[in-house]
Design an enzyme around this catalytic site. Structure first.
Site, PDB file in Angstrom:
ATOM      1  CE1 TYR A 170      23.418  43.233  47.798  1.00 51.09           C
ATOM      2  CE2 TYR A 170      21.865  44.555  46.490  1.00 51.09           C
ATOM      3  CZ  TYR A 170      22.556  44.308  47.738  1.00 51.09           C
ATOM      4  OH  TYR A 170      22.108  45.037  48.747  1.00 51.09           O
ATOM      5  CD  GLU A 177      26.502  38.545  52.741  1.00 52.29           C
ATOM      6  OE1 GLU A 177      25.378  38.656  53.504  1.00 52.29           O
ATOM      7  OE2 GLU A 177      27.044  39.367  52.196  1.00 52.29           O
TER       8      GLU A 177
HETATM    9  C1  LIG Z   1      21.912  41.090  63.038  1.00 55.11           C
HETATM   10  C2  LIG Z   1      21.690  40.441  61.701  1.00 55.11           C
HETATM   11  C3  LIG Z   1      20.945  40.973  60.524  1.00 55.11           C
HETATM   12  C4  LIG Z   1      20.947  40.142  59.640  1.00 55.11           C
HETATM   13  C5  LIG Z   1      20.157  40.483  58.409  1.00 55.11           C
HETATM   14  C6  LIG Z   1      19.950  39.590  57.392  1.00 55.11           C
HETATM   15  C7  LIG Z   1      19.335  39.815  56.129  1.00 55.11           C
HETATM   16  C8  LIG Z   1      20.088  40.328  54.947  1.00 55.11           C
HETATM   17  C9  LIG Z   1      19.504  40.178  53.601  1.00 55.11           C
HETATM   18  C10 LIG Z   1      20.256  40.845  52.632  1.00 55.11           C
HETATM   19  C11 LIG Z   1      21.773  40.787  52.614  1.00 55.11           C
HETATM   20  C12 LIG Z   1      22.717  41.567  51.687  1.00 55.11           C
HETATM   21  C13 LIG Z   1      24.030  41.096  51.966  1.00 55.11           C
HETATM   22  C14 LIG Z   1      24.910  41.765  50.878  1.00 55.11           C
HETATM   23  C15 LIG Z   1      25.712  41.333  50.318  1.00 55.11           C
HETATM   24  C16 LIG Z   1      26.520  42.141  49.427  1.00 55.11           C
HETATM   25  O1  LIG Z   1      26.757  43.311  49.423  1.00 55.11           O
HETATM   26  S1  LIG Z   1      27.150  41.491  48.245  1.00 55.11           S
HETATM   27  C17 LIG Z   1      28.082  42.433  47.180  1.00 55.11           C
HETATM   28  C18 LIG Z   1      27.260  43.284  45.952  1.00 55.11           C
HETATM   29  N1  LIG Z   1      26.469  44.296  46.781  1.00 55.11           N
HETATM   30  C19 LIG Z   1      25.958  45.454  46.426  1.00 55.11           C
HETATM   31  O2  LIG Z   1      26.018  45.476  44.991  1.00 55.11           O
HETATM   32  C20 LIG Z   1      25.273  46.213  47.155  1.00 55.11           C
HETATM   33  C21 LIG Z   1      24.469  47.269  46.474  1.00 55.11           C
HETATM   34  N2  LIG Z   1      23.702  47.786  47.225  1.00 55.11           N
HETATM   35  C22 LIG Z   1      23.941  48.792  47.764  1.00 55.11           C
HETATM   36  O3  LIG Z   1      24.682  49.517  47.260  1.00 55.11           O
HETATM   37  C23 LIG Z   1      22.986  49.332  48.715  1.00 55.11           C
HETATM   38  O4  LIG Z   1      21.624  49.121  48.514  1.00 55.11           O
HETATM   39  C24 LIG Z   1      23.223  50.790  49.374  1.00 55.11           C
HETATM   40  C25 LIG Z   1      24.422  50.666  50.079  1.00 55.11           C
HETATM   41  C26 LIG Z   1      22.029  50.798  50.408  1.00 55.11           C
HETATM   42  C27 LIG Z   1      22.978  51.970  48.533  1.00 55.11           C
HETATM   43  O5  LIG Z   1      21.737  52.052  47.924  1.00 55.11           O
HETATM   44  P1  LIG Z   1      21.531  53.709  47.558  1.00 55.11           P
HETATM   45  O6  LIG Z   1      22.181  54.708  48.493  1.00 55.11           O
HETATM   46  O7  LIG Z   1      20.264  53.998  47.471  1.00 55.11           O
HETATM   47  O8  LIG Z   1      22.096  53.830  46.111  1.00 55.11           O
HETATM   48  P2  LIG Z   1      22.872  54.971  45.576  1.00 55.11           P
HETATM   49  O9  LIG Z   1      22.285  55.418  44.296  1.00 55.11           O
HETATM   50  O10 LIG Z   1      24.397  54.708  45.773  1.00 55.11           O
HETATM   51  O11 LIG Z   1      22.752  56.321  46.491  1.00 55.11           O
HETATM   52  C28 LIG Z   1      21.734  57.216  46.566  1.00 55.11           C
HETATM   53  C29 LIG Z   1      22.127  58.480  46.650  1.00 55.11           C
HETATM   54  O12 LIG Z   1      22.731  58.922  47.846  1.00 55.11           O
HETATM   55  C30 LIG Z   1      23.944  59.215  47.576  1.00 55.11           C
HETATM   56  N3  LIG Z   1      25.105  58.661  48.320  1.00 55.11           N
HETATM   57  C31 LIG Z   1      24.662  57.538  49.085  1.00 55.11           C
HETATM   58  N4  LIG Z   1      26.023  57.266  49.774  1.00 55.11           N
HETATM   59  C32 LIG Z   1      26.925  58.144  49.639  1.00 55.11           C
HETATM   60  C33 LIG Z   1      28.157  58.277  50.150  1.00 55.11           C
HETATM   61  N5  LIG Z   1      28.802  57.811  50.838  1.00 55.11           N
HETATM   62  N6  LIG Z   1      28.742  59.820  49.579  1.00 55.11           N
HETATM   63  C34 LIG Z   1      28.090  60.637  48.753  1.00 55.11           C
HETATM   64  N7  LIG Z   1      26.926  60.361  48.565  1.00 55.11           N
HETATM   65  C35 LIG Z   1      26.189  59.248  48.677  1.00 55.11           C
HETATM   66  C36 LIG Z   1      24.430  59.102  46.201  1.00 55.11           C
HETATM   67  O13 LIG Z   1      25.121  59.753  45.535  1.00 55.11           O
HETATM   68  C37 LIG Z   1      22.732  59.088  45.409  1.00 55.11           C
HETATM   69  O14 LIG Z   1      22.671  60.644  45.508  1.00 55.11           O
HETATM   70  P3  LIG Z   1      21.626  61.126  44.226  1.00 55.11           P
HETATM   71  O15 LIG Z   1      22.595  61.030  43.131  1.00 55.11           O
HETATM   72  O16 LIG Z   1      21.624  62.646  44.676  1.00 55.11           O
HETATM   73  O17 LIG Z   1      20.573  60.468  44.179  1.00 55.11           O
END
Ligand SMILES: CCCCCCCCCCCCC/C=C/C(=O)SCCNC(=O)CCNC(=O)[C@H](O)C(C)(C)COP(=O)(O)OP(=O)(O)OC[C@H]1O[C@@H](n2cnc3c(N)ncnc32)[C@H](O)[C@@H]1OP(=O)(O)O
Length: 248
Positions: A170, A177
């Site tokens: 991250y 970026e």
């Molecule tokens: C217009 C201009 C806008 C500009 C804005 C500028 C500001 C930006 C500032 C910040 C910039 C960030 C830039 C990003 C850079 C990078 O990505 S660098 C590379 C490293 N990146 C990462 O490691 C990303 C990590 N982050 C994440 O993964 C995100 O926060 C996320 C994508 C939103 C995921 O978070 P979250 O969903 O909360 O986590 P999970 O634990 O994975 O999922 C929660 C539950 O949801 C289920 N789920 C989610 N997606 C799916 C899916 N596709 N399919 C099936 N299920 C899914 C997941 O299984 C979990 O379920 P439960 O187990 O029931 O809880």
């Protein structure tokens, strides 16, 4: 000392994982599960193709110059496809915050289309490689994590990778970026691209150069929120802690 495998706690936790996954599938419904499985497999494959293309390019050419140009179509396609993740949250088929997902996806779309695609002179910057590699490793891990979870066969190393690699990837991705936007600033200022000057019939002005400065500044409050969100998810998934979040 007895390992968890020996004393049976691993078996118990696997059984509870399976029970949880079965419950999750029932909650989701067949159609949503089928769609998410397809979506996650497609995205894993897409990012894998991208990873292979990057490794092959570097092995053949021995330089990062021209790398972005060679993979840009695949990158644009799969990163734009990720907009569906916001839709998944909005329609409630994934239990994720619309806000967190929205910030994550929009910042990527912004980097792909409004920075790297639009400002050709920066496409060979080392910082582009930094975020490309970091995004690619993250997405292969993340989408395979979701796929295997939905299929009830989540290997421990994928779960481990999903909730550990981000600790390094991250900040590395964000640094890539920010450095890329920084490299774009002189070109944006000189060309006046995407800017609207007064006078015009709508009487509005917009300066893309200042917009980029504001965008860079917005990483300061936004990135820690995403990072701490992931740290909380990590504690929940790897250590079973129950954590209340208020970001929706
Ligand atoms: C217009 C201009 C806008 C500009 C804005 C500028 C500001 C930006 C500032 C910040 C910039 C960030 C830039 C990003 C850079 C990078 O990505 S660098 C590379 C490293 N990146 C990462 O490691 C990303 C990590 N982050 C994440 O993964 C995100 O926060 C996320 C994508 C939103 C995921 O978070 P979250 O969903 O909360 O986590 P999970 O634990 O994975 O999922 C929660 C539950 O949801 C289920 N789920 C989610 N997606 C799916 C899916 N596709 N399919 C099936 N299920 C899914 C997941 O299984 C979990 O379920 P439960 O187990 O029931 O809880």
């Amino acid at each position: 000392m007895a390992s968890s495998e020996e004393d049976g706690t691993n078996g118990a936790s696997e059984a509870s994982d399976e029970k949880e996954a079965a419950g999750k599938r029932r909650r989701l419904g067949l159609l949503a599960t089928a769609w998410l499985t397809f979506y996650n497999i497609a995205m894993t494959a897409g990012w894998l193709v991208l990873a292979i293309a990057m490794v092959r390019f570097y092995m053949e050419k021995g330089t990062h110059r021209g790398l972005y140009k060679s993979i840009q179509k695949t990158l644009k396609f799969f990163q734009t496809f990720a907009l569906l993740e916001v839709v998944h949250c909005l329609i409630g088929i994934v239990p994720t915050s619309v806000l967190v997902t929205g910030v994550q996806v929009s910042s990527r779309i912004f980097m792909v289309w409004l920075i790297t695609h639009s400002i050709k002179p920066i496409q060979n910057e080392e910082s582009v490689v930094l975020f490309l590699v970091s995004w690619t490793v993250t997405e292969i891990t993340r989408y395979s994590f979701y796929t295997f979870s939905l299929l009830d066969h989540l290997p421990h190393f994928i779960k481990w990778a999903r909730y550990n690699l981000f600790i390094i990837l991250y900040p590395v991705g964000v640094a890539g970026e920010l450095l890329t936007i920084y490299a774009a600033l002189p070109y944006v200022k000189k060309s006046g691209m995407f800017s609207v000057r007064l006078p015009n019939k709508y009487n509005v002005s917009f300066d893309y150069y200042y917009f980029l400065l504001i965008t860079m500044a917005s990483y300061i409050p936004l990135f820690p929120q995403l990072y701490f969100h992931m740290l909380r998810q990590r504690r929940k998934v790897l250590h079973g802690e129950v954590i209340a979040e208020k970001d929706d």
